[in-house]
Enzyme design. Structure first.
Site, PDB file in Angstrom:
ATOM      1  N   GLU A   1       0.794  -1.233   0.000  1.00 49.70           N
ATOM      2  CA  GLU A   1       0.000   0.000   0.000  1.00 49.70           C
ATOM      3  C   GLU A   1       0.828   1.287   0.000  1.00 49.70           C
ATOM      4  O   GLU A   1       0.534   2.210   0.741  1.00 49.70           O
ATOM      5  CB  GLU A   1      -0.923   0.015   1.235  1.00 49.70           C
ATOM      6  CG  GLU A   1      -1.906  -1.120   1.243  1.00 49.70           C
ATOM      7  CD  GLU A   1      -2.730  -1.186   2.522  1.00 49.70           C
ATOM      8  OE1 GLU A   1      -3.936  -1.449   2.407  1.00 49.70           O
ATOM      9  OE2 GLU A   1      -2.191  -0.982   3.624  1.00 49.70           O
TER      10      GLU A   1
HETATM   11  C1  TNX Z   1      -4.517  -3.960   4.684  1.00 47.50           C
HETATM   12  S1  TNX Z   1      -2.933  -6.377   4.290  1.00 47.50           S
HETATM   13  C2  TNX Z   1      -3.238  -3.773   5.166  1.00 47.50           C
HETATM   14  C3  TNX Z   1      -3.043  -3.411   6.577  1.00 47.50           C
HETATM   15  C4  TNX Z   1      -4.349  -3.223   7.295  1.00 47.50           C
HETATM   16  C5  TNX Z   1      -5.306  -4.308   6.877  1.00 47.50           C
HETATM   17  C6  TNX Z   1      -6.591  -4.294   7.625  1.00 47.50           C
HETATM   18  C7  TNX Z   1      -1.872  -5.350   4.080  1.00 47.50           C
HETATM   19  C8  TNX Z   1      -0.652  -5.855   3.471  1.00 47.50           C
HETATM   20  N1  TNX Z   1      -2.104  -4.080   4.454  1.00 47.50           N
HETATM   21  O1  TNX Z   1      -2.253  -2.249   6.685  1.00 47.50           O
HETATM   22  O2  TNX Z   1      -4.112  -3.289   8.669  1.00 47.50           O
HETATM   23  O3  TNX Z   1      -5.566  -4.161   5.508  1.00 47.50           O
HETATM   24  O4  TNX Z   1      -7.367  -5.410   7.311  1.00 47.50           O
END
Ligand code: TNX
Length: 489
Positions: A304
């Protein structure tokens, strides 16, 4: 005999029962210090509820009626690192393996074959019987993991040890610790102490946060090792870094440290990928973390990175990869890292897009954590008091009925190292909260990782799970009593 989770590869019931009684010993062979500790681990699980004071002795010539035997002498190499063979007769319990890790996994099966009250903390009136039979068992996948997010809310050493013990009970072998994120930096790095001191000083909602000293962290790693569980540390980068950016202004492109962050948005922060100091910082962090980590893996996040442009992101990952390798570790990243050129031994963790599929078709190994199946922080249903639902609700059946090798589309099956169940902690403040989301979905993920796919079915699994209710209760686990399971009392 039929209620073991994960389901063993083969199980043949026999006639009669073994009875564990006062005066029983655990015989080990060879009489090494490793087997002594393993035997003691089993004795420590049996002594509180039985009150027997079971001791560990080196195995002698003649078999002693009523005793338990743990042996790796002339172990069968076909059982692999973690397989075991368990033979129960009215005279003895005999557990054999090729390696100590196999004995440890088999010890969990012995626990599950005893009455549920064996997990109680004080002496109980019970006939401690184990049904006779033969079990031969080994895992389907090498990687059977859980991830705990200690950044969004901090969980201390005692809490993490408890989670490790619960993973061990279901024969899991990896604990991935998400040690840094926007809301908190949770491990002391001596070269950059403000990361923990300042960056670790809060959490989601504005609570006090916390961090592990290096001594505490080493203690956690050793505790996990004694359960044959490898800790996989993650420092998330280049995004999910507000706690670090808030601690050192020089890590920001504009040299201004942002405030600490206690909300739950994702993807807004980024290390300054065009500054050399960023790479000196990462070098120092990786160096200290690698030195604290006996396991072969180091996770660098990579998810992300919404505020890092694509070419910067790619260059960044390609620059981090050799840093991890230089410190002797195998790099793991969330599947976004597949946008970069990866070296063959980099491992890619699938969660929500097609990065892992691309990586697998290029020959990289992948870990399967599909958000819509394996994310323990998703709500069970609309009425769940905790959790998120961006990937949908995940009831017990959804969480159990999937096959890791069927998620990847065209990619080769042998690319799949195994499964991992992440537990993100935005909404979880206490151990009770953690347990409520993990149990009882975690045993289902453990079974997907361990058990053969043929013979796995929800209707059969849910009966076995029902029998784990009293076990989880005896352990004091705060589990969700899902209405689709007829929990035994
Ligand atoms: C996505 S899964 C994220 C996390 C959040 C999560 C909550 C991922 C690699 N990144 O930063 O905590 O969703 O479900």
């Amino acid at each position: 005999m039929e209620n073991i989770i994960p389901k063993p590869v083969s199980l043949e019931p026999g006639n009669g029962f073994f009875t564990l009684a006062t005066g029983a010993n655990i015989n080990i062979s060879p009489g090494s210090s490793e087997l002594q500790s393993l035997g003691q681990y089993l004795a420590d699980r049996l002594n509180p509820a039985t009150g027997f004071g079971i001791n560990i002795i080196p195995a002698g010539g003649a078999l002693i009626p009523g005793d338990i035997y743990l042996s790796i002498d002339e172990g069968d190499p076909a059982l692999g690192e973690e397989g075991y063979e368990l033979t129960i007769t009215p005279e003895q319990v005999t557990l054999r393996a090729y390696q100590p890790a196999g004995l440890f996994r088999g010890v969990q099966t012995i626990r599950q074959l005893l009455p549920a009250a064996i997990e109680g903390a004080s002496p109980a009136q019970e006939l401690w019987v184990i049904p006779s039979g033969n079990i031969r068992d080994y895992p389907r996948f090498a990687w059977r993991g859980a991830m705990l997010d200690v950044s969004r809310h901090f969980f201390g050493v005692i809490d993490v040890k408890r989670y490790i013990d619960l993973l061990a009970y279901y024969r899991m072998n990896r604990l991935h610790l998400h040690l840094s994120d926007d809301q908190g930096w949770r491990i002391m790095i001596n070269a950059w102490p403000k990361l923990a001191q300042h960056g670790g000083s809060t959490e989601v909602g504005g609570g006090a946060g916390g961090y592990y000293t290096q001594t505490e962290y080493a203690d956690l790693v050793a505790y996990a090792q004694s359960r044959y569980i490898t800790i996989v540390p993650e420092i998330d980068m280049p995004s999910h870094t507000n706690a670090a950016l808030a601690s050192y202004p020089e890590l920001n492109c504009n040299d201004i440290a942002p405030a600490l962050y206690t909300g739950i948005e994702v993807g807004f922060s980024s290390l300054c990928v065009n500054k050399e100091i960023t790479y000196r910082f990462i070098e120092d962090v990786v160096k200290e973390l690698a030195a604290l980590t006996p396991g072969p893996y180091l996770h660098i996040g990579g998810d992300e990175a919404h505020s890092t442009n694509k070419s910067d992101y790619k260059r960044f990952i390609e620059r981090i990869q050799p840093i991890v390798a230089a410190h002797g570790k195998q790099m793991i990243g969330w599947e976004e890292i597949a946008q970069a050129d990866l070296v063959p031994d980099t491992i890619v963790q699938h969660w929500f897009n097609d990065g892992a599929q691309k990586a697998a078709s290029q020959g990289n190994k992948v870990i399967m954590s599909p958000a819509s199946k394996a994310y323990l922080d998703m709500k069970y249903d609309d009425s769940s008091p905790l959790g998120l639902n961006w990937a949908g609700n995940i009831n017990l059946q959804d969480g159990y009925t999937w096959d890791p090798v069927k998620i990847l589309g065209e990619a080769p099956e042998n690319a799949v190292l195994g499964v991992e169940a992440p537990l993100w902690s935005e909404t979880l403040q206490t151990v009770a909260d953690v347990e409520y989301m993990a149990f009882p979905r975690l045993p289902g993920i453990a079974e997907i990782g361990w058990s053969q796919v043929n013979g796995r079915a929800w209707d059969e699994y849910k009966l076995r799970l029902a029998a784990h209710g009293p076990r989880l209760e005896a352990m004091g686990v705060n589990f969700y009593r899902a209405p689709d399971v007829l929990w035994e009392k």
